[in-house]
Scaffold this active site. Structure first.
Site, PDB file in Angstrom:
ATOM      1  N   GLU A 134      70.535   2.469  64.086  1.00  9.12           N
ATOM      2  CA  GLU A 134      71.337   1.259  64.246  1.00  9.12           C
ATOM      3  C   GLU A 134      72.815   1.606  64.067  1.00  9.12           C
ATOM      4  OE1 GLU A 134      70.911  -3.310  62.721  1.00  9.12           O
ATOM      5  OE2 GLU A 134      70.951  -1.760  61.169  1.00  9.12           O
ATOM      6  N   GLU A 143      73.236  -8.054  59.265  1.00  8.52           N
ATOM      7  CA  GLU A 143      73.255  -8.410  57.849  1.00  8.52           C
ATOM      8  C   GLU A 143      74.023  -9.703  57.608  1.00  8.52           C
ATOM      9  OE1 GLU A 143      71.873  -7.241  55.161  1.00  8.52           O
ATOM     10  OE2 GLU A 143      70.880  -5.472  55.985  1.00  8.52           O
ATOM     11  N   GLU A 147      72.376 -13.071  55.850  1.00  6.68           N
ATOM     12  CA  GLU A 147      72.851 -13.568  54.560  1.00  6.68           C
ATOM     13  C   GLU A 147      73.578 -14.903  54.647  1.00  6.68           C
ATOM     14  OE1 GLU A 147      74.876 -10.734  52.164  1.00  6.68           O
ATOM     15  OE2 GLU A 147      73.231  -9.290  52.224  1.00  6.68           O
TER      16      GLU A 147
END
Length: 246
Positions: A134, A143, A147
């Site tokens: 990645e 991410e 989140e």
């Protein structure tokens, strides 16, 4: 020396009421020191200063949890319902070998009792570890959405900005790499909802909040991780971007 790299996304907006630049910060449910201890990222030797420092950086509740010697409760304080049985078994066996078999936890409790003060739960920029193959930017985008719940189409990446910071804890070097984004105009309103509705976010963090520079400085003074050297330049970059954009 072990290197651990995390990639994050500093996402900013112009608060239309206060006319101040703000960024999203998240607060973890547990301290880094607690996570490192539960995952057995420490060494057992005659000098226990590193372990005592680790306990110093935990919250009081985390230290009390370890003193129960109940590894299941410690583990699920981090992982909740996440099925990671192989990793759990490996870490439990190490915890058992280090602390339970020698003296049924007496040494561990003695070391915890030497800790002074207490750590705080960190406010930080949304970030995480990259998956295999990645890219750094793809990791930051993934991410950030995990989140915060904010999708990729809701912000614009500013590719000219990329910053990194590093610090050491014992024998581990932590490196954080950050990209920068600006929120789309339609989502700049101060009452924009930030929720914890997704299970992936509940497992990792306890709070999400928009913070201006004054708040970032205040937070940085109260925790071990200083965010100002990263967020300060990001805010200056955003100011220039908005100035030339208009």
């Amino acid at each position: 020396m072990q290197l651990k790299t995390s990639i994050g996304l500093i996402t900013c907006r112009m608060n239309t009421q206060s006319n101040q630049i703000e960024t999203i910060l998240v607060q973890k449910r547990y301290s880094l020191a607690f996570s490192e201890f539960i995952h057995c990222h420490y060494s057992i030797n005659s000098n226990h200063s590193h372990l005592i420092k680790m306990f110093n950086n935990m919250t009081i509740n985390e230290r009390l949890l370890i003193k129960t010697l109940d590894f299941d409760r410690m583990w699920y304080h981090i992982w909740i319902e996440t099925p990671v049985y192989e990793l759990y078994h490996k870490k439990y066996q190490k915890f058992k070998k280090n602390w339970l078999i020698p003296d049924n936890g007496k040494k561990l409790i003695s070391l915890i009792n030497q800790a002074k003060g207490s750590g705080t739960l960190l406010w930080e920029i949304p970030k995480g570890k990259p998956k295999e193959n990645e890219s750094d930017l793809a990791c930051a985008i993934r991410e950030f959405e995990e989140e915060t719940g904010i999708a990729r189409e809701d912000y614009q990446i500013l590719p000219e900005f990329k910053k990194s910071m590093s610090y050491f804890e014992g024998k581990t070097e932590y490196k954080h790499i950050y990209f920068l984004a600006v929120l789309c105009k339609s989502l700049e309103e101060p009452n924009m909802n930030l929720s914890l509705q997704y299970e992936t976010r509940i497992a990792e963090i306890s709070k999400i909040s928009w913070q201006n520079m004054e708040a970032v400085r205040f937070i940085s003074k109260r925790q071990s991780l200083n965010l100002e050297p990263i967020i300060g330049p990001a805010f200056n970059f955003i100011k220039n971007y908005l100035r030339y954009k208009h």
